[in-house]
Design an enzyme around this catalytic site. Structure first.
Site, mmCIF file in Angstrom:
data_model
loop_
_atom_site.group_PDB
_atom_site.id
_atom_site.type_symbol
_atom_site.label_atom_id
_atom_site.label_comp_id
_atom_site.label_asym_id
_atom_site.label_seq_id
_atom_site.Cartn_x
_atom_site.Cartn_y
_atom_site.Cartn_z
ATOM 1 N N SER A 180 0.882 -1.179 0.000
ATOM 2 C CA SER A 180 0.000 0.000 0.000
ATOM 3 C C SER A 180 0.908 1.213 0.000
ATOM 4 O O SER A 180 2.086 1.120 0.391
ATOM 5 C CB SER A 180 -0.849 -0.008 1.277
ATOM 6 N N TYR B 298 -2.084 -0.676 10.504
ATOM 7 C CA TYR B 298 -2.091 -0.938 9.053
ATOM 8 C C TYR B 298 -0.775 -0.450 8.425
ATOM 9 O O TYR B 298 -0.137 -1.184 7.660
ATOM 10 C CB TYR B 298 -3.301 -0.241 8.417
HETATM 11 P P1 NDP Z 1 -11.219 -6.133 -0.138
HETATM 12 O O1 NDP Z 1 -11.657 -5.878 1.255
HETATM 13 O O2 NDP Z 1 -12.151 -5.905 -1.267
HETATM 14 O O3 NDP Z 1 -10.625 -7.620 -0.269
HETATM 15 C C1 NDP Z 1 -9.778 -8.148 0.709
HETATM 16 C C2 NDP Z 1 -9.409 -9.544 0.279
HETATM 17 O O4 NDP Z 1 -8.552 -10.104 1.271
HETATM 18 C C3 NDP Z 1 -10.614 -10.428 0.134
HETATM 19 O O5 NDP Z 1 -10.527 -11.144 -1.074
HETATM 20 C C4 NDP Z 1 -10.517 -11.355 1.337
HETATM 21 O O6 NDP Z 1 -10.960 -12.649 0.987
HETATM 22 C C5 NDP Z 1 -9.012 -11.397 1.593
HETATM 23 N N1 NDP Z 1 -8.704 -11.723 2.975
HETATM 24 C C6 NDP Z 1 -8.827 -10.936 4.072
HETATM 25 N N2 NDP Z 1 -8.466 -11.610 5.181
HETATM 26 C C7 NDP Z 1 -8.102 -12.852 4.769
HETATM 27 C C8 NDP Z 1 -7.649 -14.015 5.442
HETATM 28 N N3 NDP Z 1 -7.478 -14.043 6.770
HETATM 29 N N4 NDP Z 1 -7.355 -15.100 4.705
HETATM 30 C C9 NDP Z 1 -7.514 -15.107 3.362
HETATM 31 N N5 NDP Z 1 -7.963 -14.042 2.673
HETATM 32 C C10 NDP Z 1 -8.255 -12.934 3.376
HETATM 33 O O7 NDP Z 1 -9.917 -5.258 -0.308
HETATM 34 P P2 NDP Z 1 -9.014 -4.820 -1.551
HETATM 35 O O8 NDP Z 1 -9.255 -5.648 -2.730
HETATM 36 O O9 NDP Z 1 -9.112 -3.363 -1.634
HETATM 37 O O10 NDP Z 1 -7.576 -5.155 -0.899
HETATM 38 C C11 NDP Z 1 -6.671 -6.091 -1.399
HETATM 39 C C12 NDP Z 1 -5.281 -5.730 -0.898
HETATM 40 O O11 NDP Z 1 -4.925 -4.436 -1.370
HETATM 41 C C13 NDP Z 1 -5.166 -5.685 0.631
HETATM 42 O O12 NDP Z 1 -3.929 -6.226 1.028
HETATM 43 C C14 NDP Z 1 -5.180 -4.179 0.918
HETATM 44 O O13 NDP Z 1 -4.511 -3.863 2.128
HETATM 45 C C15 NDP Z 1 -4.471 -3.639 -0.300
HETATM 46 N N6 NDP Z 1 -4.738 -2.233 -0.563
HETATM 47 C C16 NDP Z 1 -6.033 -1.788 -0.813
HETATM 48 C C17 NDP Z 1 -6.262 -0.436 -1.006
HETATM 49 C C18 NDP Z 1 -7.628 0.116 -1.232
HETATM 50 O O14 NDP Z 1 -7.802 1.349 -1.124
HETATM 51 N N7 NDP Z 1 -8.619 -0.680 -1.591
HETATM 52 C C19 NDP Z 1 -5.152 0.532 -1.017
HETATM 53 C C20 NDP Z 1 -3.846 -0.061 -0.760
HETATM 54 C C21 NDP Z 1 -3.674 -1.391 -0.544
HETATM 55 P P3 NDP Z 1 -12.007 -13.522 1.858
HETATM 56 O O15 NDP Z 1 -12.974 -12.564 2.446
HETATM 57 O O16 NDP Z 1 -12.551 -14.504 0.863
HETATM 58 O O17 NDP Z 1 -11.169 -14.227 2.863
#
Ligand code: NDP
Length: 261
Positions: free
Chosen positions: A145, A158
């Protein structure tokens, strides 16, 4: 395939994407499928994983598997990697984001965030890297991020977890430099996914302003005055996975409209 057609650049490669069911992870799945990689999508929400896999199977000529897995649980991830089989591309995308003023961050908030974002990423790298090094080719891309390269208020855990991901990326990149495996981080700014929607709702609830004003506040942080799109992050990830990106390693690449430089 007719002899005159060349194979896509990632044909024969197998990519495992954590959190591949939605948001940035699903966008990365589509981008890698477009380059010919077979995919395993890992996450906790099996219905969402299947929904994304079905869309991929309908649009790309690659094999797509889904495997349940929780990056917080070592056994769960070891079983997921076993079921997935050998992996040549690992995308550590699973992550959570919680916000609170510094003094109100309790141990639970801290531990959940570090466990999912940092330890989860480390754990998957440890499961994938030895076989990649043995094969002499691999790509690890960690979705960090802009919070991995700068600070933001109300997100101490975070930011610490994502700075950790960048450090982990740089350190393994050096150790892996002669192995044929590259290790990079992609650092998105606020990106239009469920996570950003939750952040906007949270800002609106905590400040008493409407969601439109909260959204304007987040977009103002990006010099381009907009949210990043998941496909833009995915295209950068896909580029790092190309065979021709083999000299790029140990980088933390911001996809954030100029917010971090
Ligand atoms: P979402 O909340 O849409 O998706 C998060 C994803 O992480 C889901 O697919 C979820 O899958 C998975 N996840 C969370 N916890 C677990 C776990 N314990 N085990 C397995 N899978 C897990 O977020 P984004 O798509 O926005 O985020 C994706 C990545 O990008 C993250 O690392 C986030 O920190 C990073 N990011 C996002 C930003 C934003 O503004 N959106 C900015 C910068 C970085 P499931 O629920 O199926 O387990």
């Amino acid at each position: 395939m007719p002899e005159t057609e060349t194979a896509p650049p990632l044909a024969g490669r197998h990519a495992l994407i954590t959190g591949g069911g939605r948001g940035i992870g699903a966008a990365v799945a589509h981008a890698l499928a477009g380059l010919g990689a077979d995919l395993t999508l890992v996450g906790r929400d099996e219905a969402k994983l299947e929904e994304t896999a079905a869309a991929l199977r309908g649009s790309a000529l690659v094999a797509v598997a889904t495997v349940p897995g929780d990056v917080n649980q070592e056994d769960s991830m070891a079983a997921a990697f076993d079921r997935a089989g050998p992996v040549s591309i690992l995308i550590n995308n699973a992550g959570i984001a919680e916000s609170a003023p510094f003094a109100r961050i309790d141990d639970g908030h801290w531990d959940r965030t570090i466990a999912t974002n940092l330890t989860g990423t480390f754990r998957c790298m440890r499961l994938a890297f030895p076989a990649m090094a043995e094969a002499g080719w691999g790509r690890i891309v960690n979705i960090a991020s802009t919070a991995g390269i700068k600070g933001y208020a109300y997100t101490v855990a975070y930011c610490a977890s994502k700075h950790g991901v960048v450090g982990l990326t740089r350190a393994l990149a050096i150790e892996a430099a002669r192995s044929g495996v590259t290790v990079n981080a992609v650092c998105p700014g606020f990106t239009e996914t469920d996570m950003a929607a939750r952040a906007i709702a949270n800002v609106a609830a905590k400040t008493g302003r409407g969601e439109d004003e909260a959204r304007r506040e987040l977009t103002r942080i990006n010099p381009q005055g907009r949210l990043v799109q998941p496909g833009e992050v995915a295209d950068t990830v896909a580029w790092l996975c190309l065979p021709s990106s083999s000299a790029i390693t140990g980088q933390a690449i911001a996809v954030a409209g100029g917010e971090a430089m």
